[in-house]
Motif scaffolding. Structure first.
Motif, PDB file in Angstrom:
ATOM      1  N   ALA A  32       9.113  -3.715 -24.042  1.00 51.06           N
ATOM      2  CA  ALA A  32       8.696  -2.638 -24.935  1.00 51.06           C
ATOM      3  C   ALA A  32       8.228  -1.420 -24.152  1.00 51.06           C
ATOM      4  CB  ALA A  32       7.574  -3.134 -25.843  1.00 51.06           C
ATOM      5  N   ARG A  33       8.193  -0.304 -24.839  1.00 51.70           N
ATOM      6  CA  ARG A  33       7.704   0.963 -24.279  1.00 51.70           C
ATOM      7  C   ARG A  33       6.305   0.754 -23.723  1.00 51.70           C
ATOM      8  NH1 ARG A  33       4.238   4.545 -26.502  1.00 51.70           N
ATOM      9  NH2 ARG A  33       4.462   6.748 -25.998  1.00 51.70           N
ATOM     10  N   HIS A  34       6.123   1.150 -22.472  1.00 49.66           N
ATOM     11  CA  HIS A  34       4.825   1.014 -21.816  1.00 49.66           C
ATOM     12  C   HIS A  34       4.745   2.021 -20.675  1.00 49.66           C
ATOM     13  CE1 HIS A  34       7.470  -1.233 -19.166  1.00 49.66           C
ATOM     14  NE2 HIS A  34       6.555  -1.108 -18.219  1.00 49.66           N
ATOM     15  N   ASN A  35       3.579   2.116 -20.076  1.00 46.85           N
ATOM     16  CA  ASN A  35       3.447   2.973 -18.893  1.00 46.85           C
ATOM     17  C   ASN A  35       2.529   2.290 -17.893  1.00 46.85           C
ATOM     18  OD1 ASN A  35       0.893   3.374 -19.992  1.00 46.85           O
ATOM     19  ND2 ASN A  35       0.891   5.576 -19.641  1.00 46.85           N
ATOM     20  N   HIS A  36       2.460   2.873 -16.698  1.00 48.18           N
ATOM     21  CA  HIS A  36       1.605   2.371 -15.638  1.00 48.18           C
ATOM     22  C   HIS A  36       0.710   3.535 -15.210  1.00 48.18           C
ATOM     23  CE1 HIS A  36       4.306  -1.038 -15.500  1.00 48.18           C
ATOM     24  NE2 HIS A  36       5.315  -0.200 -15.351  1.00 48.18           N
ATOM     25  N   PRO A  37      -0.475   3.650 -15.817  1.00 45.87           N
ATOM     26  CA  PRO A  37      -1.355   4.770 -15.484  1.00 45.87           C
ATOM     27  C   PRO A  37      -1.621   4.875 -13.980  1.00 45.87           C
ATOM     28  CG  PRO A  37      -2.165   3.622 -17.415  1.00 45.87           C
ATOM     29  CD  PRO A  37      -1.054   2.790 -16.841  1.00 45.87           C
ATOM     30  N   GLY A  38      -1.380   6.057 -13.438  1.00 44.16           N
ATOM     31  CA  GLY A  38      -1.638   6.319 -12.029  1.00 44.16           C
ATOM     32  C   GLY A  38      -0.602   5.797 -11.067  1.00 44.16           C
ATOM     33  N   ALA A  39       0.500   5.257 -11.572  1.00 48.18           N
ATOM     34  CA  ALA A  39       1.519   4.695 -10.687  1.00 48.18           C
ATOM     35  C   ALA A  39       2.914   5.200 -11.035  1.00 48.18           C
ATOM     36  CB  ALA A  39       1.504   3.174 -10.756  1.00 48.18           C
ATOM     37  N   GLU A  40       3.724   5.306  -9.997  1.00 51.26           N
ATOM     38  CA  GLU A  40       5.144   5.616 -10.150  1.00 51.26           C
ATOM     39  C   GLU A  40       5.908   4.295 -10.093  1.00 51.26           C
ATOM     40  OE1 GLU A  40       6.067   9.648  -7.859  1.00 51.26           O
ATOM     41  OE2 GLU A  40       5.015   8.187  -6.615  1.00 51.26           O
ATOM     42  N   GLU A  41       7.156   4.320 -10.602  1.00 53.99           N
ATOM     43  CA  GLU A  41       7.985   3.125 -10.556  1.00 53.99           C
ATOM     44  C   GLU A  41       9.418   3.526 -10.230  1.00 53.99           C
ATOM     45  OE1 GLU A  41       9.259  -0.757 -13.271  1.00 53.99           O
ATOM     46  OE2 GLU A  41       7.922   0.750 -14.116  1.00 53.99           O
ATOM     47  N   ILE A  42      10.079   2.663  -9.490  1.00 55.40           N
ATOM     48  CA  ILE A  42      11.513   2.781  -9.240  1.00 55.40           C
ATOM     49  C   ILE A  42      12.143   1.542  -9.847  1.00 55.40           C
ATOM     50  CG2 ILE A  42      13.337   2.783  -7.496  1.00 55.40           C
ATOM     51  CD1 ILE A  42      11.258   4.038  -5.573  1.00 55.40           C
ATOM     52  N   ILE A  43      13.220   1.734 -10.582  1.00 48.98           N
ATOM     53  CA  ILE A  43      13.979   0.619 -11.144  1.00 48.98           C
ATOM     54  C   ILE A  43      15.405   0.746 -10.613  1.00 48.98           C
ATOM     55  CG2 ILE A  43      14.830  -0.481 -13.253  1.00 48.98           C
ATOM     56  CD1 ILE A  43      12.487   0.972 -14.738  1.00 48.98           C
ATOM     57  N   PHE A  44      15.912  -0.310 -10.003  1.00 52.19           N
ATOM     58  CA  PHE A  44      17.288  -0.318  -9.508  1.00 52.19           C
ATOM     59  C   PHE A  44      18.048  -1.399 -10.253  1.00 52.19           C
ATOM     60  CE2 PHE A  44      20.675  -1.841  -6.738  1.00 52.19           C
ATOM     61  CZ  PHE A  44      21.332  -0.654  -6.481  1.00 52.19           C
ATOM     62  N   VAL A  45      19.178  -1.042 -10.864  1.00 56.58           N
ATOM     63  CA  VAL A  45      19.986  -1.999 -11.624  1.00 56.58           C
ATOM     64  C   VAL A  45      20.890  -2.760 -10.653  1.00 56.58           C
ATOM     65  CG1 VAL A  45      21.636  -2.324 -13.498  1.00 56.58           C
ATOM     66  CG2 VAL A  45      19.950  -0.472 -13.642  1.00 56.58           C
ATOM     67  N   ILE A  46      20.652  -4.054 -10.549  1.00 58.27           N
ATOM     68  CA  ILE A  46      21.458  -4.919  -9.688  1.00 58.27           C
ATOM     69  C   ILE A  46      22.690  -5.418 -10.442  1.00 58.27           C
ATOM     70  CG2 ILE A  46      21.501  -7.111  -8.420  1.00 58.27           C
ATOM     71  CD1 ILE A  46      18.439  -6.742  -8.041  1.00 58.27           C
ATOM     72  N   ALA A  47      22.467  -5.908 -11.674  1.00 58.53           N
ATOM     73  CA  ALA A  47      23.558  -6.495 -12.461  1.00 58.53           C
ATOM     74  C   ALA A  47      23.311  -6.239 -13.932  1.00 58.53           C
ATOM     75  CB  ALA A  47      23.630  -7.998 -12.205  1.00 58.53           C
ATOM     76  N   GLY A  48      24.413  -6.194 -14.695  1.00 57.02           N
ATOM     77  CA  GLY A  48      24.324  -6.017 -16.135  1.00 57.02           C
ATOM     78  C   GLY A  48      24.282  -4.550 -16.543  1.00 57.02           C
ATOM     79  N   THR A  49      24.259  -4.347 -17.845  1.00 56.61           N
ATOM     80  CA  THR A  49      24.219  -2.993 -18.396  1.00 56.61           C
ATOM     81  C   THR A  49      23.139  -2.931 -19.470  1.00 56.61           C
ATOM     82  OG1 THR A  49      25.931  -3.551 -20.017  1.00 56.61           O
ATOM     83  CG2 THR A  49      26.666  -2.521 -17.961  1.00 56.61           C
ATOM     84  N   GLY A  50      22.633  -1.721 -19.676  1.00 55.09           N
ATOM     85  CA  GLY A  50      21.588  -1.592 -20.671  1.00 55.09           C
ATOM     86  C   GLY A  50      21.238  -0.159 -20.989  1.00 55.09           C
TER      87      GLY A  50
END
Length: 138
Positions: free
Chosen positions: A52-70
Motif C-alpha cells: 500500500a501507499r506509504h512513505n519513509h520519513p527522512g529517508a530516500e529509497e531506490i527500487i530496482f526491478v529484477i523480475a516481473g512487471t508492475g
C-alpha cells in the motif's frame, strides 16, 4: 558468521519479513553486516499483490526491478500520484519522505531490490499488523 559470509549474502540466509502482500529479505544493513549508511534487500511480490501507499520519513529509497512487471506509483512534489509501468532493469528513485506504492500486474512473481538511506525505515515494517518473521533456512 565470518566477515566474508557477511559480505556475500543470499536472501535465504537471512530472516525475512513476511506480509500478506509479499516478503522482504534484508541482505544488507546494520544488523546483517554492519552497513551504517544504507540498508536493503530483496522484495518478492506474488501475482496481483503489492504494498500500500506509504512513505519513509527522512529517508530516500531506490527500487530496482529484477523480475516481473508492475505499476510503480511515486507522488510528485505536489503530492499527486504518478504511476508508471515498470519491468526488469528499471530503477525507481523515491525522494525523501515521498509516498509510493508497488503493484505486481504481471503474470508471475515480481522481484525487486530496495535500498534505504539512511538505515531504519525497514525496521518500521515490524510494526505492521500483518508482519511475520520467517527464519533463515539452514
Amino acid at each position: 558468521m565470518s566477515g566474508m559470509e557477511k559480505i556475500f549474502v543470499y536472501p535465504e540466509e537471512v530472516d525475512a519479513f513476511a506480509f500478506d502482500w509479499g516478503r522482504l529479505a534484508l541482505t544488507v544493513g546494520p544488523e546483517v553486516n554492519g552497513a551504517g549508511r544504507f540498508s536493503g534487500g530483496v522484495v518478492d511480490l506474488e501475482k496481483g499483490q503489492g504494498h500500500a501507499r506509504h512513505n519513509h520519513p527522512g529517508a530516500e529509497e531506490i527500487i530496482f526491478v529484477i523480475a516481473g512487471t508492475g505499476e510503480q506509483m511515486v507522488e510528485d512534489e505536489e503530492g499527486n500520484p504518478v504511476v508508471h509501468q515498470v519491468r526488469p532493469g528499471c530503477t525507481i528513485y523515491v525522494p525523501e519522505s515521498r509516498y509510493h506504492s508497488t503493484l505486481n500486474t504481471g503474470e508471475g512473481p515480481m522481484q525487486l531490490f530496495v535500498v534505504y538511506s539512511p538505515t531504519g525505515p525497514e525496521q518500521a515494517l515490524r510494526k505492521l499488523p500483518d508482519f511475520r518473521l520467517v527464519p533463515a533456512k539452514g
